[in-house]
Design a protein around this motif. Sequence first.
Motif, short mmCIF file in Angstrom:
data_model
loop_
_atom_site.label_atom_id
_atom_site.label_comp_id
_atom_site.label_asym_id
_atom_site.label_seq_id
_atom_site.Cartn_x
_atom_site.Cartn_y
_atom_site.Cartn_z
N LEU A 196 0.89 -1.29 0.04
CA LEU A 196 -0.02 0.25 0.06
C LEU A 196 0.93 1.25 -0.11
N SER A 197 2.23 1.13 -0.15
CA SER A 197 2.99 2.24 0.12
C SER A 197 2.75 3.08 1.05
N CYS A 198 2.32 2.47 2.20
CA CYS A 198 2.32 3.51 3.38
C CYS A 198 3.41 3.50 4.26
N GLY A 199 4.47 2.89 4.16
CA GLY A 199 5.97 3.27 4.74
C GLY A 199 5.85 2.76 6.43
N ALA A 200 4.80 1.94 6.83
CA ALA A 200 4.87 1.59 7.98
C ALA A 200 6.00 0.73 8.46
N CYS A 201 6.45 -0.22 7.31
CA CYS A 201 7.77 -1.22 7.50
C CYS A 201 8.90 -0.15 7.88
N SER A 202 9.33 0.83 7.30
CA SER A 202 10.26 1.57 7.46
C SER A 202 10.27 2.41 8.75
N ALA A 203 8.89 2.84 8.91
CA ALA A 203 8.90 3.57 10.39
C ALA A 203 9.05 2.75 11.55
N VAL A 204 8.79 1.54 11.57
CA VAL A 204 9.00 0.62 12.61
C VAL A 204 10.22 0.04 12.50
N CYS A 205 11.22 0.10 11.53
CA CYS A 205 12.55 -0.65 11.15
C CYS A 205 13.55 -0.10 12.02
N PRO A 206 14.21 -0.90 12.97
CA PRO A 206 15.42 -0.44 13.73
C PRO A 206 16.45 0.00 12.90
N THR A 207 16.62 -0.32 11.51
CA THR A 207 17.75 0.05 10.88
C THR A 207 17.35 1.06 9.55
N CYS A 208 15.99 1.28 9.40
CA CYS A 208 15.70 2.30 8.48
C CYS A 208 16.26 3.58 8.72
N TYR A 209 16.85 4.47 7.87
CA TYR A 209 17.18 5.63 8.45
C TYR A 209 17.02 6.89 7.52
N CYS A 210 16.28 6.61 6.06
CA CYS A 210 16.06 7.49 5.14
C CYS A 210 15.37 8.77 5.93
N TYR A 211 15.86 9.85 5.16
CA TYR A 211 15.20 11.04 5.85
C TYR A 211 14.94 12.17 4.65
N GLU A 212 14.27 13.15 5.38
CA GLU A 212 13.59 14.13 4.24
C GLU A 212 14.02 15.45 5.19
N VAL A 213 14.41 16.46 4.33
CA VAL A 213 14.73 17.68 4.93
C VAL A 213 13.84 18.89 4.17
N TYR A 214 13.43 19.61 5.01
CA TYR A 214 12.64 20.87 4.29
C TYR A 214 12.60 21.85 5.12
N ASP A 215 12.45 23.09 4.52
CA ASP A 215 12.38 24.26 5.31
C ASP A 215 10.99 24.75 5.80
N VAL A 216 10.70 25.19 6.96
CA VAL A 216 9.47 25.96 7.28
C VAL A 216 9.57 27.33 7.85
N LEU A 217 8.75 28.27 6.91
CA LEU A 217 9.17 29.55 7.20
C LEU A 217 8.07 29.98 8.46
N ASP A 218 8.69 30.86 9.35
CA ASP A 218 7.99 31.52 10.46
C ASP A 218 6.88 32.56 9.69
N LEU A 219 6.10 33.10 10.42
CA LEU A 219 4.72 34.11 9.94
C LEU A 219 5.52 35.36 9.29
N ASN A 220 6.62 35.53 9.86
CA ASN A 220 7.30 37.05 9.53
C ASN A 220 8.00 36.82 8.22
N VAL A 221 8.07 35.51 7.58
CA VAL A 221 8.86 35.41 6.18
C VAL A 221 10.08 36.04 6.31
N GLU A 222 11.00 35.81 7.39
CA GLU A 222 12.20 36.20 7.45
C GLU A 222 13.24 35.28 8.03
N THR A 223 12.46 34.49 9.21
CA THR A 223 12.95 33.48 9.64
C THR A 223 12.47 32.07 9.67
N GLY A 224 12.99 31.23 10.13
CA GLY A 224 12.18 29.61 10.14
C GLY A 224 13.12 28.45 10.70
N SER A 225 12.74 27.39 10.41
CA SER A 225 13.57 26.21 10.67
C SER A 225 13.80 25.17 9.25
#
Lengths: 312, 361
Positions: B248-277
Amino acid sequence: MPDRVGFDITTARTGFNTFPERVGLDILSERVGKQDPHKPEPARLVRIDPMVEDHWLFQFRFVEERLNREFSYRPGQFVMLSVIGVGEAPISISSSPTRPGMIELCVRRTGRVTDALYRLKENDLVGIRGPYGNGFNVDKLKGNDLLIIAGGLGMAPLRSLVWYVLDNRKDFGDINLMYGARTSGDLLFKNEIDLLLNRKDIKCLLIVERVQYEHRVNWRGHTGLITDLFKHVEVNPKSTYAAICGPPVMYKFVLQKLLELEFSKDRILMSLERKMKCGIGKCAHCTIGYKYTCIHGPIFTYWDAMNLPEMI
Amino acid sequence: MGHSELTGELIPRHLNVRVIAKDNLETFLGGLREFGEVFGPVEKERGAYIYAQLTDVKNVVQDAQRTVLPPKKYLYPQKEELFRFSTQEGYRKPESVDKGRKILFGVHPCDIHGLSILDKVFAGRYHEPRYFDRRDNLIIIGMNCLPDERCFCYSMGTDWVEKGFDLFLTELEDSYFVKIGTSCGEDLVHAQAELFRPVTDEDIQLYKERVNERNKMFVNRVELANLPQILELEYESEVWEELGRKCLSCGACSAVCPTCYCYEVYDVLDLNVETGSRIRRWDACLFKDFAKVAGGHNFREERSTRVKHRFYHKQVTFVEEFGRPSCVGCGRCVTQCPAGINLIDVFKEIRGEKVVHKSAR
């Protein structure tokens, strides 16, 4: 000397196998002085050259002056470029390490991050980390002839190699550059290409599918497909390395030609592209079959690549 | 003073093993709070265990089966802030970096191996400081579990650990045999020395019986020999197509896997549009856009290619890179897969062995 470009990087990686066994949980000692590999260094956009529509050249300098002197790389390597507030993308370096002091990136406007880059102005702040990937093992290429084959934006990383070898001209044998684009108006680095056409120490062959009207008078190239250029060059496959970068469809036909010429598979070097989030062999987005594009590539020999099931 | 006398008098036999009565264990865990926050398996729902902070040590389940999520969540959280950024100053470290010491109780051998695999992934030339900052602050008290029908750690060579823990407990009759793995582990024992007693010859006898019995309890076998080569040969096998239809492409197997480590990186802007994380979040190679590049080309558009990729990464790529598969046989993916995909069956099919029991659906 290992017989594969990029092999040195692989050994750096498999160095993990010889990773000292941990005594208990005392792993602190192994990371003295290690930097956070995800941290982008602040850099400023110093120059924008709108070469071709949606294929601009951006020049950057690190804010910290020391980095401008110390940032060294191999042709074919890439950086992770952060447009602050938007995200990060892997971009191959277009400038040559023989011309330090700044980094040039030729970027196609194609996604969220690159779109945001096109909205930046000169002196705006960005983040850059790297260089990453194996790049071309230029020490291994030395003493050989080179056949550099670029299609479209493939010129971006290969331009780094072209200037590297021209700046170290005596170290290399014959240099042939084949550069194909859709139309004469799509050729990148046009001014430099004109210079190359006049040089005697590199044979530069251009080919486009269509010459635009305004270029017809002074057109110094050919028309057709990139493989048509093979009849204009003489290469000795025993002493030549072929370096290829271009759209996926190009590889198929170029590889066929090179194999007909009996290039051995590890004398064919190709630069591949994948989605990347980290650039450091962790996030796993860029895996192709058994390899990470970011650390085992992006430069693969054809031998390596043909054994990767999802190569192109 | 001769050497024999020295070892005889000053270094007693079995210095690194102790025995603790089961009745004393909760007291011991309670006392560990002196050293840091104590975490262990608790029952979240009937039969579903999770690692959670033991605010009340009475909640701990000493013989818990596999937890839903492996202990990686304490070293490599599902979501974390990598940097704060501002358009004027660039990127800097976030202020809140979790530095507290944690004690994790009840970690099974497979999960201890899982952590050592993650160590290798996050170490090396591009060392991940956040992971290792937490790793340095994690004390591990292992627990020798008994396998159920989904465990295949025996085949993965992860049913047993010699290192990677501070303390490791094996159940005897009404007590636990405690192996002290590190100096830190000894400090934990020493702080509540009155709860422990030295090991007797009867304890050793019982311990040997227990581990021998346990070795016979593993029913699942996955033959690893030549598996990478067989997988390469079976790259075009119909098995992958079939799995692609099931998954089902749900990714549950990866989430619960002790050795799965793939990750995603993304930016989130604060409301001031100047700073963020800049945020890092677990990702899964089964998600549709995992290999999609800017411009729209997707290198693994078909679901079957993504399922296949996960298997190949764990059993071929990782072996090539680190000398062992990135699988510890914990059985979590088998437990959690909503489509009933059973990795053990998949490998049997690929090997051309007869699949004895068909999975649930």
